[in-house]
Design an enzyme around this catalytic site. Structure first.
Site, PDB file in Angstrom:
ATOM      1  N   GLU A   1       0.841  -1.169   0.064  1.00  0.00           N
ATOM      2  CA  GLU A   1      -0.177   0.144   0.045  1.00  0.00           C
ATOM      3  C   GLU A   1       0.872   1.138   0.006  1.00  0.00           C
ATOM      4  OE1 GLU A   1      -2.294  -0.553   3.666  1.00  0.00           O
ATOM      5  OE2 GLU A   1      -3.988  -1.682   2.300  1.00  0.00           O
TER       6      GLU A   1
ATOM      7  N   GLU B   1       6.078 -22.089   6.733  1.00  0.00           N
ATOM      8  CA  GLU B   1       6.543 -21.246   7.943  1.00  0.00           C
ATOM      9  C   GLU B   1       7.565 -21.703   9.002  1.00  0.00           C
ATOM     10  OE1 GLU B   1       3.695 -21.624  11.682  1.00  0.00           O
ATOM     11  OE2 GLU B   1       2.845 -20.638   9.963  1.00  0.00           O
TER      12      GLU B   1
END
Length: 277
Positions: free
Chosen positions: A83, A114
């Site tokens: 963003e 992960e």
């Protein structure tokens, strides 16, 4: 003390029989828990202040900021990074968000990604990270190997390191120079860290990146003067800003904005080419 003893995010919810609650009671209880988040985040501000100062100093010298995370934490990290270019006009390679399992993991979980201790640094390698850069590890538990390993290697290579976590005394915090620890307590649904922990991480990333962008000069007054004009809504927002700032009508402001290509250049034109600050 065992490491698991510190994992507040995994402790049982203080609420029993969630299905037995009325719908109003269910929603009010979630909201009551969410109200605890801002207090936990507020306690991170002294550390965040020092971190922002260091990040700004490095980025002013050309350094970049990397985010790494897995699952919800990784999605929040990638969202925050993605963003910033349209909001503040920075190049897409100045703040880089990476999620365990790659971009496909933004929509669908990638099993065991992960758990790869070396995965984050390997994912960073195409960007040639160096000592002038910053790495922020995002992990609600603070124990995610992808994040812990990335921070460990980054610190060994002299990058500035920070952790955004929701448990006290975590492995990720131990690997980082700056630990932002928002301990929000057990989740409403036991272990569901997309709830309070996710909200806290979103708030901390917003605070960190917004403060950095402001200090780097991408805001004038309280306006996003470097935002990218990528759609009609943003063009209209920019036109209103130029109109208000320059005391001209919106149609004239829109024309000036489109000719100039950016709010900043339009305002500089109105100000006689003086720098907008």
């Amino acid at each position: 003390m065992k490491q698991d003893d510190n994992r507040v995010t995994e402790q049982p919810s203080p609420y029993e029989d969630l299905r037995g609650l009325s719908l109003r009671g269910l929603l009010e209880a979630i909201n009551r828990e969410d109200a605890k988040v801002h207090r936990a985040v507020a306690r991170t501000i002294p550390v965040m202040e020092r971190l922002v100062e260091q990040v700004v100093a490095r980025m002013e010298r050309g350094g970049r900021m990397f985010y790494i995370g897995a699952g919800t934490s990784g999605r929040l990290a990638v969202t925050d990074a993605s963003e910033l270019p349209p909001t503040y006009g920075i190049p897409f390679d100045r703040v880089i968000g990476l999620i365990a399992g790659g971009d496909g993991a933004l929509r669908r979980a990638v099993e065991h990604a992960e758990d790869d201790l070396a995965g984050a640094w390997r994912d960073m390698m195409p960007y040639a990270p160096c000592a002038g850069d910053v790495l922020v590890g995002v992990a609600a538990s603070g124990t995610t190997p992808y994040v812990v390993g990335g921070l460990r290697e980054a610190r060994r290579r002299k990058l500035l390191t920070a952790a955004v976590v929701c448990n006290p005394a975590s492995a990720a915090a131990a690997e980082a120079e700056y630990a932002l620890e928002a301990v929000v307590g057990p989740e409403f649904v036991t272990g569901s860290t997309r709830m309070k922990a996710g909200t806290a991480q979103k708030m901390m990333l917003n605070m960190l990146s917004t403060a950095v962008m402001i200090r780097l000069g991408h805001v004038s007054g309280n306006r996003m003067v470097d935002m990218q004009l990528t759609n009609d809504k943003l063009v209209e927002r920019g036109a209103r800003l130029v109109a208000e700032w320059g005391g001209i009508d919106v149609e004239a402001a829109r024309g000036l904005l489109l000719r100039s290509g950016s709010v900043r250049r339009a305002l500089e034109t109105l100000n006689g080419e003086d720098d907008v600050s």
